[in-house]
Design a protein around this motif. Structure first.
Motif, PDB file in Angstrom:
ATOM      1  N   ILE A   1      32.964  19.181  26.372  1.00  0.00           N
ATOM      2  CA  ILE A   1      34.009  19.083  25.358  1.00  0.00           C
ATOM      3  C   ILE A   1      33.665  18.024  24.308  1.00  0.00           C
ATOM      4  CG2 ILE A   1      36.410  18.359  24.988  1.00  0.00           C
ATOM      5  CD1 ILE A   1      37.051  19.723  27.684  1.00  0.00           C
ATOM      6  N   HIS A   2      33.104  16.894  24.762  1.00  0.00           N
ATOM      7  CA  HIS A   2      32.821  15.771  23.871  1.00  0.00           C
ATOM      8  C   HIS A   2      31.415  15.799  23.281  1.00  0.00           C
ATOM      9  CE1 HIS A   2      36.256  14.141  26.210  1.00  0.00           C
ATOM     10  NE2 HIS A   2      36.523  13.501  25.096  1.00  0.00           N
ATOM     11  N   TYR A   3      30.564  16.694  23.763  1.00  0.00           N
ATOM     12  CA  TYR A   3      29.126  16.599  23.474  1.00  0.00           C
ATOM     13  C   TYR A   3      28.813  16.614  21.975  1.00  0.00           C
ATOM     14  CZ  TYR A   3      24.107  17.355  23.934  1.00  0.00           C
ATOM     15  OH  TYR A   3      22.745  17.229  23.845  1.00  0.00           O
ATOM     16  N   ASN A   4      29.381  17.544  21.222  1.00  0.00           N
ATOM     17  CA  ASN A   4      29.031  17.685  19.804  1.00  0.00           C
ATOM     18  C   ASN A   4      29.414  16.464  18.969  1.00  0.00           C
ATOM     19  OD1 ASN A   4      27.785  20.161  19.980  1.00  0.00           O
ATOM     20  ND2 ASN A   4      29.640  21.325  19.577  1.00  0.00           N
TER      21      ASN A   4
ATOM     22  N   LEU B   1      30.323  27.470  23.807  1.00  0.00           N
ATOM     23  CA  LEU B   1      30.884  27.230  22.475  1.00  0.00           C
ATOM     24  C   LEU B   1      30.940  25.738  22.171  1.00  0.00           C
ATOM     25  CD1 LEU B   1      32.191  28.490  19.950  1.00  0.00           C
ATOM     26  CD2 LEU B   1      34.404  28.281  21.106  1.00  0.00           C
ATOM     27  N   SER B   2      31.321  24.944  23.159  1.00  0.00           N
ATOM     28  CA  SER B   2      31.444  23.500  22.937  1.00  0.00           C
ATOM     29  C   SER B   2      30.087  22.842  22.700  1.00  0.00           C
ATOM     30  CB  SER B   2      32.137  22.834  24.134  1.00  0.00           C
ATOM     31  OG  SER B   2      31.324  22.866  25.286  1.00  0.00           O
ATOM     32  N   LEU B   3      29.012  23.445  23.219  1.00  0.00           N
ATOM     33  CA  LEU B   3      27.660  22.906  23.041  1.00  0.00           C
ATOM     34  C   LEU B   3      26.947  23.468  21.813  1.00  0.00           C
ATOM     35  CD1 LEU B   3      26.094  22.898  26.631  1.00  0.00           C
ATOM     36  CD2 LEU B   3      26.648  20.909  25.234  1.00  0.00           C
ATOM     37  N   MET B   4      27.532  24.440  21.157  1.00  0.00           N
ATOM     38  CA  MET B   4      26.831  25.171  20.105  1.00  0.00           C
ATOM     39  C   MET B   4      26.457  24.265  18.933  1.00  0.00           C
ATOM     40  SD  MET B   4      27.938  29.006  18.996  1.00  0.00           S
ATOM     41  CE  MET B   4      27.796  29.613  20.669  1.00  0.00           C
ATOM     42  N   ASP B   5      25.180  24.291  18.582  1.00  0.00           N
ATOM     43  CA  ASP B   5      24.652  23.513  17.461  1.00  0.00           C
ATOM     44  C   ASP B   5      24.573  24.451  16.254  1.00  0.00           C
ATOM     45  OD1 ASP B   5      23.114  22.162  15.585  1.00  0.00           O
ATOM     46  OD2 ASP B   5      21.839  21.210  17.084  1.00  0.00           O
ATOM     47  N   TYR B   6      25.538  24.341  15.362  1.00  0.00           N
ATOM     48  CA  TYR B   6      25.626  25.286  14.252  1.00  0.00           C
ATOM     49  C   TYR B   6      24.513  25.083  13.227  1.00  0.00           C
ATOM     50  CZ  TYR B   6      30.106  26.335  16.356  1.00  0.00           C
ATOM     51  OH  TYR B   6      31.074  26.692  17.247  1.00  0.00           O
ATOM     52  N   ASP B   7      24.046  23.854  13.072  1.00  0.00           N
ATOM     53  CA  ASP B   7      22.927  23.611  12.169  1.00  0.00           C
ATOM     54  C   ASP B   7      21.664  24.302  12.691  1.00  0.00           C
ATOM     55  OD1 ASP B   7      24.394  22.092  10.371  1.00  0.00           O
ATOM     56  OD2 ASP B   7      23.952  20.201  11.380  1.00  0.00           O
ATOM     57  N   ALA B   8      21.452  24.211  14.009  1.00  0.00           N
ATOM     58  CA  ALA B   8      20.296  24.875  14.617  1.00  0.00           C
ATOM     59  C   ALA B   8      20.414  26.392  14.474  1.00  0.00           C
ATOM     60  CB  ALA B   8      20.172  24.481  16.086  1.00  0.00           C
TER      61      ALA B   8
ATOM     62  N   SER C   1      10.501  25.003  17.408  1.00  0.00           N
ATOM     63  CA  SER C   1      10.850  24.615  16.039  1.00  0.00           C
ATOM     64  C   SER C   1      12.359  24.441  15.938  1.00  0.00           C
ATOM     65  CB  SER C   1      10.414  25.703  15.054  1.00  0.00           C
ATOM     66  OG  SER C   1       9.105  26.137  15.307  1.00  0.00           O
ATOM     67  N   VAL C   2      13.071  25.327  16.625  1.00  0.00           N
ATOM     68  CA  VAL C   2      14.534  25.282  16.675  1.00  0.00           C
ATOM     69  C   VAL C   2      14.951  25.424  18.133  1.00  0.00           C
ATOM     70  CG1 VAL C   2      16.682  26.413  15.999  1.00  0.00           C
ATOM     71  CG2 VAL C   2      14.777  26.282  14.373  1.00  0.00           C
ATOM     72  N   LEU C   3      15.835  24.550  18.571  1.00  0.00           N
ATOM     73  CA  LEU C   3      16.291  24.556  19.958  1.00  0.00           C
ATOM     74  C   LEU C   3      17.755  24.973  20.023  1.00  0.00           C
ATOM     75  CD1 LEU C   3      15.671  23.899  22.933  1.00  0.00           C
ATOM     76  CD2 LEU C   3      16.349  21.538  22.463  1.00  0.00           C
ATOM     77  N   LEU C   4      18.027  26.058  20.762  1.00  0.00           N
ATOM     78  CA  LEU C   4      19.396  26.523  20.988  1.00  0.00           C
ATOM     79  C   LEU C   4      19.717  26.296  22.457  1.00  0.00           C
ATOM     80  CD1 LEU C   4      19.270  29.888  18.979  1.00  0.00           C
ATOM     81  CD2 LEU C   4      20.013  27.626  18.178  1.00  0.00           C
ATOM     82  N   THR C   5      20.666  25.415  22.731  1.00  0.00           N
ATOM     83  CA  THR C   5      20.944  25.030  24.114  1.00  0.00           C
ATOM     84  C   THR C   5      22.156  25.748  24.685  1.00  0.00           C
ATOM     85  OG1 THR C   5      22.162  23.100  23.283  1.00  0.00           O
ATOM     86  CG2 THR C   5      19.886  22.753  23.945  1.00  0.00           C
ATOM     87  N   ILE C   6      22.085  26.001  25.966  1.00  0.00           N
ATOM     88  CA  ILE C   6      23.187  26.585  26.718  1.00  0.00           C
ATOM     89  C   ILE C   6      23.558  25.622  27.831  1.00  0.00           C
ATOM     90  CG2 ILE C   6      22.656  28.983  26.179  1.00  0.00           C
ATOM     91  CD1 ILE C   6      21.118  29.174  28.800  1.00  0.00           C
ATOM     92  N   PRO C   7      24.770  25.711  28.382  1.00  0.00           N
ATOM     93  CA  PRO C   7      25.200  24.738  29.390  1.00  0.00           C
ATOM     94  C   PRO C   7      24.525  24.920  30.740  1.00  0.00           C
ATOM     95  CG  PRO C   7      26.889  26.409  29.057  1.00  0.00           C
ATOM     96  CD  PRO C   7      25.845  26.648  28.007  1.00  0.00           C
ATOM     97  N   VAL C   8      24.531  23.844  31.508  1.00  0.00           N
ATOM     98  CA  VAL C   8      24.054  23.897  32.895  1.00  0.00           C
ATOM     99  C   VAL C   8      25.180  24.493  33.725  1.00  0.00           C
ATOM    100  CG1 VAL C   8      23.218  22.566  34.858  1.00  0.00           C
ATOM    101  CG2 VAL C   8      22.651  21.845  32.542  1.00  0.00           C
ATOM    102  N   THR C   9      25.030  25.749  34.117  1.00  0.00           N
ATOM    103  CA  THR C   9      26.136  26.460  34.760  1.00  0.00           C
ATOM    104  C   THR C   9      25.800  26.982  36.149  1.00  0.00           C
ATOM    105  OG1 THR C   9      25.400  28.419  33.557  1.00  0.00           O
ATOM    106  CG2 THR C   9      27.231  27.189  32.615  1.00  0.00           C
TER     107      THR C   9
ATOM    108  N   LEU D   1      25.374  33.329  22.974  1.00  0.00           N
ATOM    109  CA  LEU D   1      24.589  32.691  21.930  1.00  0.00           C
ATOM    110  C   LEU D   1      23.875  33.741  21.073  1.00  0.00           C
ATOM    111  CD1 LEU D   1      23.852  29.820  20.976  1.00  0.00           C
ATOM    112  CD2 LEU D   1      21.828  29.966  22.431  1.00  0.00           C
ATOM    113  N   VAL D   2      23.310  34.748  21.716  1.00  0.00           N
ATOM    114  CA  VAL D   2      22.637  35.839  21.003  1.00  0.00           C
ATOM    115  C   VAL D   2      23.630  36.599  20.121  1.00  0.00           C
ATOM    116  CG1 VAL D   2      21.676  38.154  21.376  1.00  0.00           C
ATOM    117  CG2 VAL D   2      20.644  36.179  22.506  1.00  0.00           C
ATOM    118  N   ASP D   3      24.835  36.826  20.617  1.00  0.00           N
ATOM    119  CA  ASP D   3      25.862  37.511  19.824  1.00  0.00           C
ATOM    120  C   ASP D   3      26.139  36.757  18.525  1.00  0.00           C
ATOM    121  OD1 ASP D   3      26.184  39.559  21.643  1.00  0.00           O
ATOM    122  OD2 ASP D   3      27.898  38.648  22.652  1.00  0.00           O
ATOM    123  N   VAL D   4      26.294  35.426  18.647  1.00  0.00           N
ATOM    124  CA  VAL D   4      26.580  34.608  17.463  1.00  0.00           C
ATOM    125  C   VAL D   4      25.397  34.645  16.500  1.00  0.00           C
ATOM    126  CG1 VAL D   4      27.077  32.269  16.640  1.00  0.00           C
ATOM    127  CG2 VAL D   4      28.162  33.094  18.734  1.00  0.00           C
TER     128      VAL D   4
END
Length: 281
Positions: free
Chosen positions: A9-12, A112-119, A223-231, A249-252
């Protein structure tokens, strides 16, 4: 609240240094509960002061309270149970359905809470200008890579799904700077995947990595890192949560690419659908 949900929740909102510390805690929870602030700062490449700040940012009075929350998450059962307890022997089918719904809902919220929109913006830009896109993943990650390849083909993107490590390295050895490689690995340590990424980067190919581990070998080649949560745990009955997070993430990513030139992509989708429907006549 569950420690990792609180962290997600706080990560971004965290600073770069706090994120580095948070990533270390996420990857080494059982070690962290035995560390002092000084040791944790040194091991994570930050500082004791950074540890104190992170505790405050996450709503803890200090490191000891953070470690107590972490220890509750890492219960004795969690540490020693070899199978992810999504299902139990006595569960009915409705029970299983409800549990899976909860797992997938929670996973999407955390993703969603971890999503890096710039990346993601950078990833979309790379897709737009790529001459050819190579997609690679093994196991459950391979299913996600193959699905994205199918979608990109439907809108006229030239892309190839790499089915195994040998094929991936063959293409990595001949790919060029105008190409793009998208690599999927939940752990970030799948040897075939990170070797393909490394060799592609050596040839000037941009690499998008999708992984849970920012400190992984695969992430180091991205070059670009898209992270997903540890689930999920290492041993599991099915890759339910990891597939859910990767597909979300792929959908977005796909929808964002589609939106950039909607009219042209819409025309390609209509043409693809028309041609495929000939098989039904």
């Amino acid at each position: 609240m569950d420690f990792f949900k609180n962290l997600s929740i706080h990560y971004n909102a965290l600073t770069k240094q706090s994120k580095r510390l948070a990533d270390y805690i996420r990857e080494n929870p059982s070690q962290v509960i035995h560390m002092t602030a000084k040791a944790l700062g040194e091991e994570s490449g930050t500082s004791a002061a950074a540890v104190v700040r992170l505790c405050q940012q996450l709503g803890f009075s200090g490191l000891e309270q953070l470690k107590l929350s972490l220890a509750r998450y890492i219960s004795h059962e969690e540490l020693n149970s070899p199978i992810d307890p999504i299902i139990a022997q006595g569960d009915s089918i409705p029970d299983i359905a409800q549990k899976l719904y909860q797992v997938q809902t929670t996973t999407m919220q955390e993703t969603l809470s971890l999503m890096d929109y710039d990346a993601l913006k950078k990833a979309v830009a790379l897709l737009q200008k790529a001459r050819r896109v190579y997609l690679f993943g093994l196991g459950s990650s391979g299913l996600v890579a193959q699905e994205l390849c199918h979608r990109l083909n439907c809108i006229g993107e030239t892309c190839i799904f790499l089915m195994d490590g040998h094929t991936a390295l063959e293409y990595a050895a001949v790919a060029g700077p105008k190409d793009l490689m998208i690599c999927f690995s939940y752990s970030g340590e799948t040897r075939e995947v990170y070797l393909a990424a490394q060799h592609a980067r050596e040839r000037g190919v941009e690499v998008i990595a999708v992984t849970r581990n920012k400190a992984s070998t695969l992430a180091a080649s991205a070059s670009v890192l898209l992270t997903i949560p540890v689930t999920e745990k290492r041993v599991r009955v099915a890759a339910v949560a990891s597939i859910t997070s990767e597909m979300f993430l792929v959908d977005v990513l796909y929808m964002s690419l589609l939106q950039k030139d909607f009219e042209q992509h819409e025309e390609m989708l209509v043409n693809t659908s028309r041609v495929v429907n000939l098989l039904r006549e």
